[in-house]
Design an enzyme around this catalytic site. Structure first.
Site, mmCIF file in Angstrom:
data_model
loop_
_atom_site.group_PDB
_atom_site.id
_atom_site.type_symbol
_atom_site.label_atom_id
_atom_site.label_comp_id
_atom_site.label_asym_id
_atom_site.label_seq_id
_atom_site.Cartn_x
_atom_site.Cartn_y
_atom_site.Cartn_z
ATOM 1 N N ARG A 172 7.802 -10.189 5.672
ATOM 2 C CA ARG A 172 7.169 -10.082 6.983
ATOM 3 C C ARG A 172 7.904 -10.993 7.945
ATOM 4 O O ARG A 172 8.093 -12.178 7.663
ATOM 5 C CB ARG A 172 5.687 -10.510 6.916
ATOM 6 C CG ARG A 172 4.873 -9.616 6.012
ATOM 7 C CD ARG A 172 3.401 -9.937 6.061
ATOM 8 N NE ARG A 172 2.674 -9.132 5.090
ATOM 9 C CZ ARG A 172 1.372 -9.242 4.835
ATOM 10 N NH1 ARG A 172 0.655 -10.147 5.490
ATOM 11 N NH2 ARG A 172 0.792 -8.467 3.940
ATOM 12 N N HIS B 263 -4.318 -1.876 -5.536
ATOM 13 C CA HIS B 263 -5.000 -0.835 -4.764
ATOM 14 C C HIS B 263 -5.838 -0.027 -5.722
ATOM 15 O O HIS B 263 -5.345 0.416 -6.758
ATOM 16 C CB HIS B 263 -3.979 0.022 -4.013
ATOM 17 C CG HIS B 263 -3.291 -0.753 -2.943
ATOM 18 N ND1 HIS B 263 -2.189 -1.522 -3.201
ATOM 19 C CD2 HIS B 263 -3.610 -0.950 -1.645
ATOM 20 C CE1 HIS B 263 -1.826 -2.140 -2.084
ATOM 21 N NE2 HIS B 263 -2.675 -1.817 -1.122
ATOM 22 N N HIS C 111 -8.139 -2.264 -1.000
ATOM 23 C CA HIS C 111 -6.985 -3.163 -1.125
ATOM 24 C C HIS C 111 -7.573 -4.512 -1.500
ATOM 25 O O HIS C 111 -8.523 -4.956 -0.871
ATOM 26 C CB HIS C 111 -6.252 -3.396 0.194
ATOM 27 C CG HIS C 111 -5.926 -2.169 1.003
ATOM 28 N ND1 HIS C 111 -4.636 -1.846 1.335
ATOM 29 C CD2 HIS C 111 -6.706 -1.219 1.557
ATOM 30 C CE1 HIS C 111 -4.634 -0.737 2.073
ATOM 31 N NE2 HIS C 111 -5.885 -0.346 2.229
ATOM 32 N N GLN D 211 2.201 -11.108 -3.465
ATOM 33 C CA GLN D 211 0.741 -11.118 -3.573
ATOM 34 C C GLN D 211 0.335 -10.666 -4.965
ATOM 35 O O GLN D 211 1.013 -9.860 -5.577
ATOM 36 C CB GLN D 211 0.133 -10.133 -2.573
ATOM 37 C CG GLN D 211 0.298 -10.531 -1.133
ATOM 38 C CD GLN D 211 -0.326 -9.486 -0.213
ATOM 39 O OE1 GLN D 211 -0.288 -8.308 -0.489
ATOM 40 N NE2 GLN D 211 -0.896 -9.946 0.877
ATOM 41 N N CYS E 170 0.783 -1.235 0.000
ATOM 42 C CA CYS E 170 0.000 0.000 0.000
ATOM 43 C C CYS E 170 0.817 1.289 0.000
ATOM 44 O O CYS E 170 0.490 2.203 -0.768
ATOM 45 C CB CYS E 170 -1.060 0.013 1.097
ATOM 46 S SG CYS E 170 -0.875 -1.151 2.424
ATOM 47 N N ASP F 289 -1.510 -8.349 -5.877
ATOM 48 C CA ASP F 289 -2.073 -7.246 -5.106
ATOM 49 C C ASP F 289 -2.483 -6.093 -6.007
ATOM 50 O O ASP F 289 -1.905 -5.895 -7.075
ATOM 51 C CB ASP F 289 -0.983 -6.767 -4.136
ATOM 52 C CG ASP F 289 -1.553 -6.032 -2.949
ATOM 53 O OD1 ASP F 289 -2.783 -5.946 -2.833
ATOM 54 O OD2 ASP F 289 -0.750 -5.531 -2.141
ATOM 55 N N LYS G 130 -13.400 -6.070 5.932
ATOM 56 C CA LYS G 130 -12.915 -6.818 4.770
ATOM 57 C C LYS G 130 -13.718 -8.072 4.517
ATOM 58 O O LYS G 130 -14.321 -8.643 5.434
ATOM 59 C CB LYS G 130 -11.442 -7.162 4.933
ATOM 60 C CG LYS G 130 -11.123 -7.842 6.244
ATOM 61 C CD LYS G 130 -9.613 -8.030 6.421
ATOM 62 C CE LYS G 130 -9.323 -8.895 7.624
ATOM 63 N NZ LYS G 130 -8.102 -9.664 7.544
#
Length: 638
Positions: free
Chosen positions: A363, A385, A510, A381, A334, A383, A464
């Site tokens: 992580r 946004h 997200h 990911q 993000c 991913d 979410k």
RNA sequence: GCCGCCAUAGCUCAGUCGGUAGAGCGGCUGAUUUGUAAUCAGCAGGUCGGGAGUUCGAUUCUCUCUGGCGGCUCCA
């Protein structure tokens, strides 16, 4: 019998019968229908589960509860937990039982006791066996609170439950042989019903919000019969053989090293699979108007202070100091996306703006949580946004949910949806949360999506929708997620100019579809037992010349296949055909092609499809178009 | 991170009541040229996870570290 002492009982088939008051539920069921009541573990009295020994007090509805009913299953498992507690207390005098509920897949019982050892489990199992053979009855007693407090005077956990029980109800306990446990019930009639109970293992349980020593949890499963248990254990053994970590080695997809715990090494074949997954997702991106970006892997601490990660996520971040300045490896994409949005003035005409990023994320997961590919410290990911005006959010969420359904259907995966709502500690205004939750809920309801509500499980910045899939042992893993975030645009002070000429705050969604390549592939490998669909298989075709005479033609075919972008390789004639076919099957190759005299003469191939016993004959051109077609359509089966 | 368990060849495992190790598969070499789930033979490959201690001697016993497994917690 006198009118006063008689009660009328209604059964599930609508039959009604009169019984003397206080007739045991089990006896009434027997008289109603001995066959249907044979497997009854307990009964349902006006919808409330009761013991078979329960004396019917008045007119009402009575039904048998069996293992097939969720409530019946819970009763058997709960009784099993009592049996474990009895076994443990007999093995380790002084052990304090705390609580032992049924779970989705079995039961557990937590004890305040010294750390357990495997030999403790052996003792527990032996004590349980003795009890089952003795068919010890579960006997219900109702006590006054005072008597109950005296009975459990040495067990603070039980005393707490007594204190928390509804004050207007008597406290009930169940005796099993010499063991007595505080319990609301009901239970199976006696321990003879628990022949299909099995203790799976034990572990320590951290007691939340207290510095107290960990409890010891014993987990188990329970079935009505020994045969059902054996069948379950057999299934478990087969599931263990499908562990994705085994295929990492056997199929040469990935590996791990002690020096980099939780960091996967992707081998050439594993990379092929990852790239195919990427291609699959990128096609979706192109269809739906996404743009791809690339942002740094490291940011200075100040960026994370802005995003909230420094406050909420620092524990899980890898940090590095450069020239005295602290940088963090990004755990999420993000911040980078926010900075790109903010890099210049934005117009409402640009919305929805969909920025996808497939970047390695780091992580620092606690060492004890690492698990093959499904829980790693570095992953990518799929991913994105999405920056939206608020009135665009619902349509976007709807589109995303439809995508997820399509994507998971391609892999024939079953998926579960959870709606996670506002947690205790949240950022922003309650009103925006309510709006965001309402949007998610409305989309789920209007699309008739089945979902589970997870109150308080939302991220600190927004509610979410989470997608969960299960591995071969039934463990649930979160993959896809759709998160509505009103907070991060505030934190990064994001704005766009609207048609009214005013500056407005966008909303950020997200979202991931498959989650991460790593976790998704880990679970997928278990689902298909390593037999990836042809479009994902690292090697799609293995060509087997019958003898060296056929090598030339075979090499030619491999080249032809490669020219058609079919991943293929040759298996030389040093070994028998039978051996090479077997090896290809063990290697999970979708298509095996054999070339001998007949095929070379005809320009044909003999095709053996993975998992099939029989072979088919195709011309070379037919086979190539057959294979490319199935791969292009991403057919699940070869 | 917490509790328990585990760590022997690339993989799966056997073994040593303390005297430095073996099988199958895989790999390599040779023979075999095979028609749809295992052809035969030979060879190579291990400071028995790292470190320390006890001992004449440790892969074996003890401690410790690292990693893995099953749970807990957490999560893509």
């Amino acid at each position: 019998m006198s009118e006063l002492d008689a009660i009328r009982v209604r059964f599930p088939d609508g039959a009604e019968e009169a019984f003397p008051k206080s007739t045991p539920a089990g006896s009434a069921l027997q008289r109603w229908n001995a066959e249907a009541s044979k497997s009854a573990l307990a009964a349902s009295w006006d919808g409330v589960p009761v013991d078979l020994a329960f004396p019917l007090p008045s007119d009402g509805d009575l039904a048998p509860l069996t293992f097939e009913d969720r409530a019946g299953r819970d009763i058997l498992e709960h009784s099993s937990a009592h049996l474990v507690a009895k076994g443990l207390v007999e093995s380790i005098p002084g052990a304090l039982p705390t609580h032992g509920p049924p779970t989705e897949e079995g039961f557990f019982y937590d004890f305040d006791v010294r750390p357990l050892t495997p030999s403790d489990l052996d003792s527990v199992r032996a004590a349980m066996d003795r009890s089952v053979r003795a068919r010890e009855p579960f006997v219900r007693r109702e006590l006054s609170r005072l008597d109950a407090e005296i009975l459990f005077a040495n067990n603070p956990y039980k005393l707490r439950y007594i204190a928390e029980a509804p004050p207007d109800e008597p406290v009930s306990v169940y005796d099993t042989g010499t063991f007595t446990d505080l319990c609301r019930g009901p239970h199976v009639p006696n321990t003879g019903w628990l022949e299909g109970v099995h203790v799976l293992g034990f572990s320590a349980i951290t007691q939340e919000d207290s510095g107290a020593a960990p409890l010891q949890r014993i987990r188990g499963v329970g079935f009505p019969t020994r045969a059902q248990l054996d069948q379950y254990l057999k299934m478990r053994t087969e599931a263990e053989a499908r562990d994705h970590r085994i295929f990492g080695t056997k199929l040469d997809l990935f590996s791990f090293e002690d020096a980099a715990p939780g960091f996967p090494f992707w081998h050439p074949r594993g990379m092929v699979v990852i790239h195919e997954l990427e291609k699959f997702v990128r096609e979706h991106l192109d269809e739906a108007g996404y743009e791809e970006i690339r942002t740094p892997l490291l940011f200075a601490q100040s960026v994370y202070e802005t995003s909230g990660h420094w406050e909420h996520y620092r524990e899980n971040m890898f940090l590095t100091v450069v020239e005295g300045r602290t940088f963090g490896w990004k755990p999420m994409n993000c911040p980078g996306s926010m900075l790109i949005f903010r890099s210049r003035a934005r117009s409402y005409r640009e919305l929805p703006m969909r920025l996808a990023e497939f970047a390695p994320l780091h992580r620092n997961e606690a060492s004890g949580t690492l698990h093959g590919l499904t829980r790693v410290r570095e992953f990518i990911q799929d991913d994105a946004h999405i920056f939206l005006a608020e009135d665009q959010v619902e349509a976007e969420v709807r589109t995303l949910l439809a995508w997820i359904a399509r994507a998971f259907a391609t892999f024939r995966l079953e998926w579960n949806v959870e709606l996670s709502t506002r947690p205790a500690h949240f950022l922003g205004e309650k009103e925006t949360w309510d709006r965001a939750e309402a949007i998610l809920e409305h989309v789920l309801k209007s699309t008739q999506t089945k979902y589970r509500l997870a109150p308080g499980e939302g991220a600190f910045y927004g509610p979410k929708i989470d997608i969960h899939i299960r591995d071969s042992l039934g463990r649930s893993w979160q993959t896809g997620t759709i998160q509505v975030d009103y907070q991060i645009p505030i934190r990064f002070d994001l704005e766009y100019q609207g048609p009214d000429g005013q500056l407005h705050r966008p909303v950020v969604v997200h979202r991931t579809i498959l989650g991460s390549w790593e976790r998704f592939l880990g679970v997928l490998l278990e689902h298909v037992a390593g037999r990836l669909p042809p479009w994902l298989a690292p090697i799609q075709v293995r060509v087997l010349p019958v003898t060296d005479r056929h090598s030339g033609a075979s090499i030619g075919l491999v080249e032809e296949l490669r020219a058609a972008r079919v991943r293929s390789e040759l298996a030389g004639a040093d070994e028998s055909i039978a051996k090479r076919v077997r090896t290809a099957e063990v290697d999970r190759v979708p298509w095996v092609v054999v070339l001998g005299d007949k095929e070379v003469a005809e320009g044909s191939v003999s095709l053996r499809v993975r998992g099939a016993r029989e072979t088919r004959s195709y011309s070379r051109a037919e086979f190539i178009s057959y294979a490319t077609d199935r791969v292009r359509r991403r057919e699940f089966d070869p």
